[in-house]
Write a protein that holds these residues in place. Structure first.
Motif, short mmCIF file in Angstrom:
data_model
loop_
_atom_site.label_atom_id
_atom_site.label_comp_id
_atom_site.label_asym_id
_atom_site.label_seq_id
_atom_site.Cartn_x
_atom_site.Cartn_y
_atom_site.Cartn_z
N SER A 142 0.85 -1.19 0.00
CA SER A 142 0.00 0.00 0.00
C SER A 142 0.89 1.24 0.00
O SER A 142 2.11 1.17 0.23
N GLY A 144 0.98 3.59 2.21
CA GLY A 144 1.54 3.76 3.55
C GLY A 144 2.71 2.82 3.79
O GLY A 144 3.71 3.20 4.41
N THR A 168 3.40 12.56 4.08
CA THR A 168 2.04 12.01 4.00
C THR A 168 1.20 12.68 2.92
O THR A 168 0.04 12.34 2.73
N ASP A 172 -3.36 8.30 0.84
CA ASP A 172 -4.78 8.35 1.15
C ASP A 172 -4.95 8.62 2.64
O ASP A 172 -4.10 8.22 3.45
N PRO A 173 -6.03 9.27 3.04
CA PRO A 173 -6.21 9.66 4.44
C PRO A 173 -6.05 8.52 5.43
O PRO A 173 -5.47 8.71 6.51
N GLU A 174 -6.52 7.32 5.09
CA GLU A 174 -6.43 6.22 6.05
C GLU A 174 -5.02 5.71 6.24
O GLU A 174 -4.73 4.96 7.17
N MET A 175 -4.10 6.10 5.33
CA MET A 175 -2.71 5.65 5.42
C MET A 175 -1.82 6.66 6.15
O MET A 175 -0.69 6.33 6.52
N GLY A 177 -2.07 8.04 9.12
CA GLY A 177 -1.82 7.74 10.52
C GLY A 177 -0.70 6.75 10.74
O GLY A 177 0.13 6.93 11.64
N GLU A 178 -0.63 5.69 9.91
CA GLU A 178 0.40 4.68 10.13
C GLU A 178 1.79 5.24 9.90
O GLU A 178 2.74 4.88 10.61
N GLU A 199 0.47 18.67 8.55
CA GLU A 199 -0.30 17.98 9.58
C GLU A 199 -0.12 18.74 10.90
O GLU A 199 0.79 18.46 11.69
#
Length: 244
Positions: A142, A144, A168, A172-175, A177-178, A199
């Motif tokens: 992915s 991330g 970042t 994609d937004p969901e990636m 954070g990791e 961020e």
């Protein structure tokens, strides 16, 4: 604490016809601190990160990392392995088709002995929770995960300074954070780090020091608490009012 990075009155423009992106810019970064560079697009943040990595050179002034001038080719070559760099787009940073081979690429170029290289790759993958992906194809990761591998590649060099240029922004937004969690863990380990980021929540929570730039100049600095709660300059107040 002593300064591990010292930027002395640098000016930079991409051509003689262009305006200066940075002009008479100075900044010292102390060892073991996490510095967040903030500002509008076009304020010079990413250019500064590239200058710190030695990818480009200033027109005037000097940049010293670990007492080595990045403007001197021999000194730059000596200190380059001590500067890790992670760019915006993870797809542009993948070199090899297998994860562990990608991480080992720079080590091979440095002539690191095979046993040490294998150990460094294992340690770096473990540091970001990617040890189970050593044999995986990089094309199946992915966004991330690819960005975490880019961090791993830099960590395997055992750098003293890590630079992140909006790591970042292409995810994609969901990636997001990791990747930010990995960077946060590294910061907790005491590594000297500089991050260009939009961020704001991350900068507020993790950074030791915030540098606000605008139009290529150093406008304001402070702790995250002081900068976000009571900025001193009108330029910083205007910036924060538009993003918070």
């Amino acid at each position: 604490m002593s300064s591990i990075v010292s930027i002395k009155d640098i000016s930079f423009r991409y051509s003689e016809e262009d305006n200066y992106v940075l002009e008479n810019f100075s900044l010292d970064i102390e060892e073991g601190t996490f510095v967040a560079l903030l500002g509008h697009n076009g304020s010079g943040k990413s250019t500064l990160a590239q200058l710190l990595s030695g990818i480009i050179s200033p027109e005037s002034g000097d940049i010293v990392v670990k007492n080595h001038s990045l403007l001197d080719e021999k000194q730059l070559a000596a200190v380059r392995p001590d500067i890790g760099m992670v760019f915006q787009n993870p797809d542009n940073q993948i070199i090899s088709s297998i994860v562990e081979e990608d991480v080992a690429f720079a080590l091979e170029n440095l002539g690191i002995p095979q046993p040490e290289m294998v150990e460094r790759v294992k340690e770096a993958l473990s540091a970001v929770g990617m040890q189970d992906y050593a044999k995986h194809s990089t094309t199946r990761l992915s966004g991330g995960q690819k960005q975490r591998i880019a961090i791993v590649r830099a960590l395997a060099m055992k750098p003293d300074v890590m630079l992140f240029d909006e790591p970042t922004s292409a995810l994609d937004p969901e990636m997001v954070g990791e990747v930010l969690n990995v960077i946060s863990d590294l910061a907790n380990d005491g590594m000297t780090m500089v991050i260009v980021t939009h961020e704001m929540g991350f900068a507020r929570e993790v950074a030791d020091r915030v540098i606000f730039m605008d139009d290529g100049v150093f406008v304001e600095e402070g702790t995250p608490k002081s900068f976000f709660s009571s900025p001193k300059t009108e330029r910083a107040k205007s910036f924060l009012s538009k993003i918070l």
